[in-house]
Design an enzyme around this catalytic site. Structure first.
Site, PDB file in Angstrom:
ATOM      1  N   ASP A   1      -3.000   3.920  -1.259  1.00  0.00           N
ATOM      2  CA  ASP A   1      -3.566   3.161  -0.133  1.00  0.00           C
ATOM      3  C   ASP A   1      -3.299   3.814   1.227  1.00  0.00           C
ATOM      4  O   ASP A   1      -3.490   3.177   2.264  1.00  0.00           O
ATOM      5  CB  ASP A   1      -2.982   1.737  -0.128  1.00  0.00           C
ATOM      6  CG  ASP A   1      -3.577   0.874  -1.223  1.00  0.00           C
ATOM      7  OD1 ASP A   1      -4.794   0.636  -1.170  1.00  0.00           O
ATOM      8  OD2 ASP A   1      -2.838   0.442  -2.122  1.00  0.00           O
TER       9      ASP A   1
ATOM     10  N   GLU B   1      -3.541   1.921   9.416  1.00  0.00           N
ATOM     11  CA  GLU B   1      -3.212   0.863  10.375  1.00  0.00           C
ATOM     12  C   GLU B   1      -1.960   0.089   9.975  1.00  0.00           C
ATOM     13  O   GLU B   1      -1.239  -0.416  10.841  1.00  0.00           O
ATOM     14  CB  GLU B   1      -4.380  -0.119  10.483  1.00  0.00           C
ATOM     15  CG  GLU B   1      -4.080  -1.280  11.396  1.00  0.00           C
ATOM     16  CD  GLU B   1      -5.226  -2.267  11.494  1.00  0.00           C
ATOM     17  OE1 GLU B   1      -5.791  -2.367  12.579  1.00  0.00           O
ATOM     18  OE2 GLU B   1      -5.551  -2.922  10.495  1.00  0.00           O
ATOM     19  N   ASP B   2      -1.703  -0.010   8.684  1.00  0.00           N
ATOM     20  CA  ASP B   2      -0.601  -0.874   8.244  1.00  0.00           C
ATOM     21  C   ASP B   2       0.774  -0.264   8.458  1.00  0.00           C
ATOM     22  O   ASP B   2       1.768  -0.978   8.473  1.00  0.00           O
ATOM     23  CB  ASP B   2      -0.794  -1.233   6.761  1.00  0.00           C
ATOM     24  CG  ASP B   2      -2.032  -2.085   6.582  1.00  0.00           C
ATOM     25  OD1 ASP B   2      -2.227  -3.006   7.390  1.00  0.00           O
ATOM     26  OD2 ASP B   2      -2.803  -1.821   5.648  1.00  0.00           O
TER      27      ASP B   2
ATOM     28  N   ARG C   1       3.413   0.605  -1.108  1.00  0.00           N
ATOM     29  CA  ARG C   1       3.080   1.152   0.205  1.00  0.00           C
ATOM     30  C   ARG C   1       4.310   1.354   1.097  1.00  0.00           C
ATOM     31  O   ARG C   1       4.201   1.927   2.182  1.00  0.00           O
ATOM     32  CB  ARG C   1       2.066   0.230   0.914  1.00  0.00           C
ATOM     33  CG  ARG C   1       0.809  -0.014   0.100  1.00  0.00           C
ATOM     34  CD  ARG C   1      -0.323  -0.526   0.947  1.00  0.00           C
ATOM     35  NE  ARG C   1      -0.639   0.441   2.000  1.00  0.00           N
ATOM     36  CZ  ARG C   1      -1.450   0.190   3.027  1.00  0.00           C
ATOM     37  NH1 ARG C   1      -2.032  -0.994   3.122  1.00  0.00           N
ATOM     38  NH2 ARG C   1      -1.687   1.101   3.942  1.00  0.00           N
TER      39      ARG C   1
ATOM     40  N   ARG D   1       2.467 -10.005   3.061  1.00  0.00           N
ATOM     41  CA  ARG D   1       2.972  -8.667   3.397  1.00  0.00           C
ATOM     42  C   ARG D   1       3.943  -8.662   4.581  1.00  0.00           C
ATOM     43  O   ARG D   1       4.726  -7.729   4.726  1.00  0.00           O
ATOM     44  CB  ARG D   1       1.802  -7.734   3.728  1.00  0.00           C
ATOM     45  CG  ARG D   1       0.715  -7.653   2.659  1.00  0.00           C
ATOM     46  CD  ARG D   1       1.194  -6.923   1.434  1.00  0.00           C
ATOM     47  NE  ARG D   1       0.132  -6.796   0.455  1.00  0.00           N
ATOM     48  CZ  ARG D   1      -0.786  -5.835   0.459  1.00  0.00           C
ATOM     49  NH1 ARG D   1      -0.762  -4.903   1.386  1.00  0.00           N
ATOM     50  NH2 ARG D   1      -1.717  -5.808  -0.472  1.00  0.00           N
TER      51      ARG D   1
ATOM     52  N   HIS E   1      -4.596 -10.089   5.451  1.00  0.00           N
ATOM     53  CA  HIS E   1      -3.980  -9.747   6.723  1.00  0.00           C
ATOM     54  C   HIS E   1      -4.622 -10.576   7.838  1.00  0.00           C
ATOM     55  O   HIS E   1      -5.759 -11.035   7.692  1.00  0.00           O
ATOM     56  CB  HIS E   1      -4.196  -8.263   7.064  1.00  0.00           C
ATOM     57  CG  HIS E   1      -3.377  -7.308   6.256  1.00  0.00           C
ATOM     58  ND1 HIS E   1      -3.922  -6.284   5.512  1.00  0.00           N
ATOM     59  CD2 HIS E   1      -2.035  -7.201   6.096  1.00  0.00           C
ATOM     60  CE1 HIS E   1      -2.955  -5.597   4.927  1.00  0.00           C
ATOM     61  NE2 HIS E   1      -1.795  -6.128   5.269  1.00  0.00           N
TER      62      HIS E   1
ATOM     63  N   CYS F   1      -8.447  -1.098   9.411  1.00  0.00           N
ATOM     64  CA  CYS F   1      -7.344  -0.544   8.602  1.00  0.00           C
ATOM     65  C   CYS F   1      -7.364   0.973   8.538  1.00  0.00           C
ATOM     66  O   CYS F   1      -6.355   1.597   8.245  1.00  0.00           O
ATOM     67  CB  CYS F   1      -7.430  -1.024   7.159  1.00  0.00           C
ATOM     68  SG  CYS F   1      -7.972  -2.690   6.964  1.00  0.00           S
TER      69      CYS F   1
HETATM   70  C1  CIR Z   1      -3.781  -3.062   0.479  1.00  0.00           C
HETATM   71  O1  CIR Z   1      -3.924  -4.031  -0.275  1.00  0.00           O
HETATM   72  O2  CIR Z   1      -2.728  -2.856   1.079  1.00  0.00           O
HETATM   73  C2  CIR Z   1      -4.915  -2.096   0.646  1.00  0.00           C
HETATM   74  N1  CIR Z   1      -5.645  -1.991  -0.571  1.00  0.00           N
HETATM   75  C3  CIR Z   1      -5.828  -2.538   1.759  1.00  0.00           C
HETATM   76  C4  CIR Z   1      -5.154  -2.574   3.086  1.00  0.00           C
HETATM   77  C5  CIR Z   1      -6.014  -3.117   4.144  1.00  0.00           C
HETATM   78  N2  CIR Z   1      -5.394  -2.997   5.401  1.00  0.00           N
HETATM   79  C6  CIR Z   1      -5.572  -3.843   6.410  1.00  0.00           C
HETATM   80  O3  CIR Z   1      -6.240  -4.861   6.259  1.00  0.00           O
HETATM   81  N3  CIR Z   1      -4.988  -3.547   7.564  1.00  0.00           N
END
Ligand code: CIR
Length: 253
Positions: free
Chosen positions: A60, A65-66, A85, A131, A161, A248
């Site tokens: 991922d 962004e995360d 992650r 998360r 999110h 993201c």
């Molecule tokens: C996740 O589940 O972490 C990734 N497949 C998608 C992350 C999406 N990120 C976001 O909305 N900032």
């Protein structure tokens, strides 16, 4: 206004990314094409884009962004709540130092993914989600206050999110749907109601007076244009398969 963006090329392992979308497995070759188009859209909005190499260790990792929050006063390395992650941040730390003198970190037992953070001027709304936990949000608010900004928490129940269901378009305009339409914290904004069948498009992104919207969501595109913005539609359907939206895929600062 934003000047820069950081993105990370999707890796082949993206097919193993976390997903609850039930839209199938991403096609790697298509993800690469869509990612290039996304970068082009960022450039059209005037951003200088740094493209990081694909990281095969983290399926991922294209959802940069995360892993960090970039503010005008400092950068903050997060501590993702998803176990697969968690260590994406190791590769992100030196990148933050390339761009910022002041770099802060969320530490255990705090968890926080910056997809849960929405910036409105110098205030940052932090979604409490699966998360992002209370401790992660508490640390983030302390860091923001240390650097002359503010933060507050928003409880989430329906969305992955915070920005899965919200998109701030500046000028007091807030794209929203579901649980966010009735939250008292957002009553002061001009709420642009995203049709439920286009919920994915709530994650549209304001960049320097243009709004990037995901391709294939005409009602939301029209809603944004009627509010006075130029739009650029970008096809990110391969990333939608992994619950990833437009925001993201980049860090903008
Ligand atoms: C996740 O589940 O972490 C990734 N497949 C998608 C992350 C999406 N990120 C976001 O909305 N900032």
């Amino acid at each position: 206004m934003f000047q820069k963006a950081i993105v990370r090329t999707p890796c082949k392992a993206i097919i193993k990314g976390i997903s609850e979308a039930d839209l199938g497995i991403p096609v790697y070759a298509n993800a690469l094409i869509q990612h290039t188009e996304y970068i082009n859209a960022l450039k059209i909005c005037g951003l200088d884009v740094t493209v990081l190499e694909a990281d095969e260790n983290f399926p991922d990792s294209t959802f940069v962004e995360d892993a960090a929050l970039m503010t005008p006063n400092c950068a903050i390395l997060t501590r993702p709540g998803a176990p697969s992650r968690r260590n994406e941040t190791t590769a992100m730390l030196p990148i933050l130092h390339d761009f910022y003198d002041k770099v802060e970190k969320i530490t255990a037992p705090g968890t926080l993914e910056a997809g849960d953070i929405m910036m409105v001027g110098a205030h940052y709304y932090i979604g409490l989600s699966e998360r992002t936990n209370h401790e992660g949000a508490r640390q983030m608010i302390n860091i923001l206050e240390k650097h002359k900004m503010t933060g507050s928490v928003i409880n989430l129940s329906e969305f992955l999110h915070l920005k899965t269901g919200l998109g701030y378009l500046e000028n007091n305009n807030l794209l929203a749907l579901g649980e966010f339409l009735t939250k008292k914290e957002f009553a002061k904004y001009n709420l642009l109601k995203v049709p439920i069948e286009e919920s994915y498009a709530a994650n549209s992104v304001w960049i320097n007076d243009t709004v990037l919207t995901p391709a294939g969501f005409p009602k939301t595109k029209k809603l944004i244009e009627t509010a006075g913005y130029k739009t650029i539609a970008v096809d990110v359907s391969e990333f939608q398969k992994l619950d990833g939206g437009l925001s993201c895929l980049s860090l903008r600062f």
